[in-house]
Design a protein around this motif. Structure first.
Motif, PDB file in Angstrom:
ATOM      1  N   GLU A 175      41.271  43.067  31.950  1.00 53.40           N
ATOM      2  CA  GLU A 175      40.183  43.027  32.939  1.00 53.40           C
ATOM      3  C   GLU A 175      38.847  43.351  32.273  1.00 53.40           C
ATOM      4  O   GLU A 175      37.821  42.737  32.597  1.00 53.40           O
ATOM      5  CB  GLU A 175      40.471  43.994  34.099  1.00 53.40           C
ATOM      6  CG  GLU A 175      41.773  43.730  34.862  1.00 53.40           C
ATOM      7  CD  GLU A 175      41.777  42.421  35.639  1.00 53.40           C
ATOM      8  OE1 GLU A 175      40.715  41.819  35.855  1.00 53.40           O
ATOM      9  OE2 GLU A 175      42.887  41.982  36.039  1.00 53.40           O
TER      10      GLU A 175
ATOM     11  N   GLN B 243      30.387  38.430  38.732  1.00 49.47           N
ATOM     12  CA  GLN B 243      31.787  38.354  38.333  1.00 49.47           C
ATOM     13  C   GLN B 243      32.116  39.454  37.327  1.00 49.47           C
ATOM     14  O   GLN B 243      33.200  40.056  37.358  1.00 49.47           O
ATOM     15  CB  GLN B 243      32.095  36.969  37.757  1.00 49.47           C
ATOM     16  CG  GLN B 243      33.571  36.645  37.685  1.00 49.47           C
ATOM     17  CD  GLN B 243      34.245  36.662  39.043  1.00 49.47           C
ATOM     18  OE1 GLN B 243      33.663  36.279  40.048  1.00 49.47           O
ATOM     19  NE2 GLN B 243      35.484  37.134  39.076  1.00 49.47           N
TER      20      GLN B 243
ATOM     21  N   GLU C 148      35.098  42.251  37.673  1.00 43.57           N
ATOM     22  CA  GLU C 148      36.141  42.538  36.674  1.00 43.57           C
ATOM     23  C   GLU C 148      36.175  44.024  36.323  1.00 43.57           C
ATOM     24  O   GLU C 148      37.254  44.588  36.109  1.00 43.57           O
ATOM     25  CB  GLU C 148      35.933  41.686  35.425  1.00 43.57           C
ATOM     26  CG  GLU C 148      35.974  40.182  35.657  1.00 43.57           C
ATOM     27  CD  GLU C 148      37.249  39.698  36.320  1.00 43.57           C
ATOM     28  OE1 GLU C 148      38.237  40.433  36.375  1.00 43.57           O
ATOM     29  OE2 GLU C 148      37.241  38.552  36.807  1.00 43.57           O
TER      30      GLU C 148
ATOM     31  N   HIS D  21      38.118  45.557  38.950  1.00 44.40           N
ATOM     32  CA  HIS D  21      39.556  45.316  38.770  1.00 44.40           C
ATOM     33  C   HIS D  21      40.139  46.299  37.749  1.00 44.40           C
ATOM     34  O   HIS D  21      41.225  46.852  37.955  1.00 44.40           O
ATOM     35  CB  HIS D  21      39.817  43.884  38.274  1.00 44.40           C
ATOM     36  CG  HIS D  21      39.433  42.824  39.262  1.00 44.40           C
ATOM     37  ND1 HIS D  21      39.421  41.485  38.953  1.00 44.40           N
ATOM     38  CD2 HIS D  21      39.042  42.911  40.561  1.00 44.40           C
ATOM     39  CE1 HIS D  21      39.046  40.796  40.027  1.00 44.40           C
ATOM     40  NE2 HIS D  21      38.806  41.638  41.004  1.00 44.40           N
TER      41      HIS D  21
ATOM     42  N   GLU E 206      40.770  32.633  34.144  1.00 46.61           N
ATOM     43  CA  GLU E 206      41.409  33.132  35.372  1.00 46.61           C
ATOM     44  C   GLU E 206      42.875  32.708  35.451  1.00 46.61           C
ATOM     45  O   GLU E 206      43.708  33.459  35.959  1.00 46.61           O
ATOM     46  CB  GLU E 206      40.638  32.670  36.619  1.00 46.61           C
ATOM     47  CG  GLU E 206      39.280  33.319  36.785  1.00 46.61           C
ATOM     48  CD  GLU E 206      39.316  34.855  36.797  1.00 46.61           C
ATOM     49  OE1 GLU E 206      40.374  35.446  37.113  1.00 46.61           O
ATOM     50  OE2 GLU E 206      38.291  35.464  36.472  1.00 46.61           O
TER      51      GLU E 206
ATOM     52  N   ILE F 195      44.669  35.158  33.435  1.00 50.97           N
ATOM     53  CA  ILE F 195      44.823  36.439  34.139  1.00 50.97           C
ATOM     54  C   ILE F 195      45.899  36.327  35.223  1.00 50.97           C
ATOM     55  O   ILE F 195      46.693  37.255  35.419  1.00 50.97           O
ATOM     56  CB  ILE F 195      43.467  36.890  34.765  1.00 50.97           C
ATOM     57  CG1 ILE F 195      42.456  37.197  33.660  1.00 50.97           C
ATOM     58  CG2 ILE F 195      43.649  38.104  35.677  1.00 50.97           C
ATOM     59  CD1 ILE F 195      42.784  38.384  32.766  1.00 50.97           C
TER      60      ILE F 195
ATOM     61  N   GLN G 198      43.607  36.468  42.634  1.00 52.49           N
ATOM     62  CA  GLN G 198      43.623  35.411  41.617  1.00 52.49           C
ATOM     63  C   GLN G 198      43.550  34.016  42.240  1.00 52.49           C
ATOM     64  O   GLN G 198      42.941  33.117  41.662  1.00 52.49           O
ATOM     65  CB  GLN G 198      44.862  35.545  40.727  1.00 52.49           C
ATOM     66  CG  GLN G 198      44.725  36.650  39.685  1.00 52.49           C
ATOM     67  CD  GLN G 198      43.420  36.602  38.915  1.00 52.49           C
ATOM     68  OE1 GLN G 198      42.635  37.532  38.973  1.00 52.49           O
ATOM     69  NE2 GLN G 198      43.148  35.511  38.208  1.00 52.49           N
TER      70      GLN G 198
ATOM     71  N   GLU H 185      39.932  33.589  42.893  1.00 52.90           N
ATOM     72  CA  GLU H 185      39.106  33.462  41.687  1.00 52.90           C
ATOM     73  C   GLU H 185      39.281  32.080  41.044  1.00 52.90           C
ATOM     74  O   GLU H 185      38.312  31.479  40.586  1.00 52.90           O
ATOM     75  CB  GLU H 185      39.449  34.572  40.692  1.00 52.90           C
ATOM     76  CG  GLU H 185      39.177  35.936  41.291  1.00 52.90           C
ATOM     77  CD  GLU H 185      38.394  36.874  40.392  1.00 52.90           C
ATOM     78  OE1 GLU H 185      38.717  36.937  39.199  1.00 52.90           O
ATOM     79  OE2 GLU H 185      37.480  37.530  40.886  1.00 52.90           O
TER      80      GLU H 185
HETATM   81 FE1  FEO Z   1      40.255  40.302  37.255  1.00 55.54          FE
HETATM   82 FE2  FEO Z   1      38.997  37.476  37.381  1.00 55.54          FE
HETATM   83  O1  FEO Z   1      40.529  38.517  37.297  1.00 55.54           O
END
Ligand code: FEO
Length: 166
Positions: A17, A46, A50, A53, A94, A97, A127, A130
């Motif tokens: 992240e 963004q 993150e 996150h 993404e 991720i 996700q 995103e």
């Molecule tokens: Fe934390 Fe964009 O995934």
């Protein structure tokens, strides 16, 4: 109590992240370099998401009485981008991720760690959003095919993105 495997995987996800945040911050700088303040705004927000996150994983590990172990953050592979290549890289990232989250979830299930499994649900939903957000901009950029007017309109739309409150 977290198992060693799950604790290591959650720590790795903090790193993922933070690497995402780092990449998006470089993308924000690229947007600025391209003279596209809306792109810069979108990637800057963004970046903040993150970081949030990473915080979620950090807090969760501590809540479960685990140990946080931070690792080095890789240099972002972002340079001399075009508006389209920025969002293509964002989407590819993404997707990576998403695979990380799914692998974590599989691990939690395999160890019957129900708390971690439930904790990860939020990220599964996130996700989907995103990937869809990056794909939507790619679709728009392909439609305008580099037309300056089209790019200007997309930039204005991206400039309107606001920080999430929740
Ligand atoms: Fe934390 Fe964009 O995934």
């Amino acid at each position: 109590m977290l198992s060693d495997n799950i604790q290591a995987a959650l720590n790795k996800q903090i790193n993922e992240e933070l690497e995402s945040a780092y990449a998006y911050l470089q993308m924000a700088a690229e947007g600025d370099r391209l003279g596209l303040p809306g792109f810069a705004n979108w990637f800057r927000l963004q970046y903040g998401e993150e970081l949030a996150h990473a915080d979620r994983f950090f807090n969760y590990i501590l809540e479960r009485n685990g140990e946080v172990k931070l690792d080095a953050i890789a240099k972002p592979d972002i340079a001399d981008e075009t508006p389209l290549s920025l969002f293509e890289k964002a989407l590819a990232h993404e997707k990576h991720i998403s695979r990380c989250i799914f692998a974590l979830k599989d691990l939690a299930k395999s160890e019957s760690d129900h708390a971690t499994d439930v904790f990860l649900e939020w990220f599964v939903t996130e996700q989907v959003e995103e990937e869809a957000a990056a794909q939507a901009v790619i679709d728009q950029l392909r439609l305008v095919e580099g037309s300056p007017n089209g790019l200007f309109m997309i930039d204005r739309e991206l400039a309107a993105r606001q920080p999430e409150t929740a």
